[in-house]
Design a protein around this motif. Structure first.
Motif, PDB file in Angstrom:
ATOM      1  N   UNK A 148       0.822  -1.009   0.074  1.00  0.00           N
ATOM      2  CA  UNK A 148      -0.188  -0.056   0.266  1.00  0.00           C
ATOM      3  C   UNK A 148       0.622   1.107  -0.505  1.00  0.00           C
ATOM      4  N   UNK A 149       1.972   1.248   0.817  1.00  0.00           N
ATOM      5  CA  UNK A 149       2.297   3.147   0.991  1.00  0.00           C
ATOM      6  C   UNK A 149       3.322   2.816  -0.386  1.00  0.00           C
ATOM      7  N   UNK A 150       3.772   1.259  -0.843  1.00  0.00           N
ATOM      8  CA  UNK A 150       4.331   1.581  -2.264  1.00  0.00           C
ATOM      9  C   UNK A 150       3.758   1.976  -3.245  1.00  0.00           C
ATOM     10  N   UNK A 151       2.626   1.802  -3.263  1.00  0.00           N
ATOM     11  CA  UNK A 151       1.567   2.211  -4.699  1.00  0.00           C
ATOM     12  C   UNK A 151       1.571   3.707  -4.366  1.00  0.00           C
ATOM     13  N   UNK A 152       1.293   3.989  -2.913  1.00  0.00           N
ATOM     14  CA  UNK A 152       1.149   5.165  -2.289  1.00  0.00           C
ATOM     15  C   UNK A 152       1.950   6.306  -3.354  1.00  0.00           C
ATOM     16  N   UNK A 153       3.104   6.357  -2.832  1.00  0.00           N
ATOM     17  CA  UNK A 153       4.886   6.635  -3.125  1.00  0.00           C
ATOM     18  C   UNK A 153       5.024   6.913  -4.472  1.00  0.00           C
ATOM     19  N   UNK A 154       4.358   5.739  -5.507  1.00  0.00           N
ATOM     20  CA  UNK A 154       4.779   5.575  -6.862  1.00  0.00           C
ATOM     21  C   UNK A 154       3.856   6.299  -7.189  1.00  0.00           C
ATOM     22  N   UNK A 158       4.841   9.851  -9.502  1.00  0.00           N
ATOM     23  CA  UNK A 158       3.446   9.997 -11.048  1.00  0.00           C
ATOM     24  C   UNK A 158       3.136  11.614 -10.531  1.00  0.00           C
ATOM     25  N   UNK A 159       2.305  11.788  -9.465  1.00  0.00           N
ATOM     26  CA  UNK A 159       1.367  12.797  -9.865  1.00  0.00           C
ATOM     27  C   UNK A 159       2.721  15.019 -10.055  1.00  0.00           C
ATOM     28  N   UNK A 160       3.560  14.379  -8.977  1.00  0.00           N
ATOM     29  CA  UNK A 160       4.557  14.719  -9.167  1.00  0.00           C
ATOM     30  C   UNK A 160       5.669  15.168 -10.512  1.00  0.00           C
ATOM     31  N   UNK A 161       5.724  13.993 -11.050  1.00  0.00           N
ATOM     32  CA  UNK A 161       6.527  14.246 -12.809  1.00  0.00           C
ATOM     33  C   UNK A 161       5.548  14.583 -13.171  1.00  0.00           C
ATOM     34  N   UNK A 163       3.278  16.814 -12.904  1.00  0.00           N
ATOM     35  CA  UNK A 163       3.332  17.961 -12.270  1.00  0.00           C
ATOM     36  C   UNK A 163       4.148  19.138 -12.548  1.00  0.00           C
ATOM     37  N   UNK A 164       5.408  18.662 -12.841  1.00  0.00           N
ATOM     38  CA  UNK A 164       6.439  19.112 -13.810  1.00  0.00           C
ATOM     39  C   UNK A 164       7.100  19.376 -14.323  1.00  0.00           C
ATOM     40  N   UNK A 165       5.735  18.394 -15.418  1.00  0.00           N
ATOM     41  CA  UNK A 165       6.288  18.035 -16.643  1.00  0.00           C
ATOM     42  C   UNK A 165       5.186  19.800 -17.387  1.00  0.00           C
ATOM     43  N   UNK A 166       3.656  19.366 -16.634  1.00  0.00           N
ATOM     44  CA  UNK A 166       2.942  20.811 -16.889  1.00  0.00           C
ATOM     45  C   UNK A 166       3.658  22.301 -16.972  1.00  0.00           C
ATOM     46  N   UNK A 167       4.104  22.367 -15.392  1.00  0.00           N
ATOM     47  CA  UNK A 167       4.747  23.156 -15.426  1.00  0.00           C
ATOM     48  C   UNK A 167       5.839  23.907 -16.263  1.00  0.00           C
ATOM     49  N   UNK A 168       6.852  23.145 -16.772  1.00  0.00           N
ATOM     50  CA  UNK A 168       7.598  22.925 -17.559  1.00  0.00           C
ATOM     51  C   UNK A 168       6.928  23.260 -19.324  1.00  0.00           C
ATOM     52  N   UNK A 169       5.657  22.502 -19.566  1.00  0.00           N
ATOM     53  CA  UNK A 169       5.369  23.224 -20.567  1.00  0.00           C
ATOM     54  C   UNK A 169       4.147  25.081 -20.569  1.00  0.00           C
TER      55      UNK A 169
END
Length: 369
Positions: A148-154, A158-161, A163-169
């Motif tokens: 549960x913790x592993x998939x929550x962290x993933x 993924x959400x942070x990645x 968000x970073x791609x969206x900010x880059x765009x």
């Protein structure tokens, strides 16, 4: 202080705190002779858990590993003190959930197997009924918590990645929009200069020719037309000059868009008045340099604030970036730093690395005028 309180409100941390509180309530069923030792062990376990949950990862990694090892030892101690109560089983589930956030899967699995083997040995020593069954049930709950913790962290990664791609765009779109506006403004300026300016000049020459005719020279209409054509031509030249004087690309908006999705570090941006970047390639390079420093400060330095300042100097432009984190060991150049060097070299600039007042990274980029 506020960062620690924010971490305390995270769902995983709150779940661990409430679980420990429930375990503490169960200690009242212990015999009086083991109650003080069990209470002290559980309190120490809770302190180690809070250290893991509330301290930032890069700067406190070693302390977190020590706290995790202490939690394992304390859980086994409680298994020895309270073999019939089931306290240790719950604490081992919490331990696995914490370990998944701190160690690689291989280390988590290996450590969990060793802990469960030790737990099984303790159950045999205390002659607990069906110790193997109990150990296997515990391992099932531990695996469930770890996954549960592993998939929550993933999911968070993924959400942070994303968000970073969206900010880059968004940042790139801001630069492209500015570049497109400048190109359109330059096109209109050229049209005014080449078409309207040319025709007004021709009209002015024709009016001058009419004014040389003695029969028309004395007429006010010709004189006024000459004056208006001169003023209109001057006005068009002023408008064209103003349209050619670009304000430069909006770096401030683009940089803030990059930093927006990152909860940490906070961005302190200072762009000196009069700084103007007209070349999209230079603006793109400056943007990518700031982006790399933001990523490094968030991942490796444990910084709370990243300060970015851009100003003009006699020799050109000076970009300084520094964070208030603390570098572990010496400066190691990875792909990100190599990319910064390549960008600066491509622009004919100079790059210097140093240490900020707090021990974080300081970067100075000087670009020629």
């Amino acid at each position: 202080m506020w960062t620690s309180l924010t971490r305390l409100r995270e769902p995983m941390t709150l779940a661990g705190v409430f679980t420990l509180a429930a375990v503490a309530l169960g200690l009242r069923f212990l015999p009086a002779e083991v109650l003080p030792a069990a209470t002290g062990a559980l309190a120490a376990y809770a302190v180690a858990f809070l250290l893991l949950a509330l301290t930032p990862e890069p700067a406190w990694h070693r302390c977190k590993l020590i706290a995790l090892a202490a939690m394992a030892g304390l859980a086994l101690l409680l298994a020895s003190l309270t073999p019939r109560l089931g306290v240790a089983q719950v604490l081992l589930v919490i331990w696995v959930a914490c370990a998944v956030n701190l160690m690689s899967p291989r280390w988590v699995v290996g450590s969990a197997l060793l802990l469960n083997a030790a737990f099984y040995a303790l159950m045999l020593r205390h002659e607990f009924g069906a110790p193997l069954t109990m150990t296997l049930i515990n391992m099932g709950f531990q695996a469930l918590a770890g996954l549960c913790v592993h998939y929550a962290r993933r999911a968070e990664d993924s959400r942070d990645a994303l968000a970073r791609v969206n900010a880059d765009l968004l940042a790139t779109r801001a630069l492209l929009a500015d570049s497109a506006r400048d190109a359109e403004r330059l096109r209109v300026a050229r049209e005014l200069h080449d078409v309207a300016g040319h025709k007004l000049t021709a009209m002015k020459l024709n009016l001058r020719a009419l004014a040389s005719d003695p029969t028309l020279a004395a007429r006010d209409e010709v004189r006024i037309a000459q004056q208006l054509s001169t003023e209109l031509l001057d006005d068009i030249r002023s408008v064209v000059q103003a349209m050619r004087d670009s304000r430069g690309l909006d770096l401030q908006t683009a940089i803030r868009a990059l930093a927006a999705p990152l909860p940490r570090p906070a961005l302190a941006l200072h762009i000196e008045e009069g700084v103007k970047v007209d070349d999209p390639a230079v603006a793109e390079s400056l943007l990518r340099i700031v982006q790399e420093c933001l990523t490094n400060a968030a991942r490796h330095a444990g910084a709370e604030t990243l300060t970015v300042s851009l100003k003009n100097e006699e020799a050109g432009m000076h970009l300084r970036i520094e964070d208030d984190g603390r570098m572990k060991g010496g400066m190691r150049e990875g792909n990100g730093v190599s990319g910064i060097r390549e960008r600066v070299a491509a622009l004919g600039g100079e790059l210097e690395f140093g240490t900020s007042a707090t021990g974080g990274l300081r970067l100075d980029v000087r670009l020629p005028a």
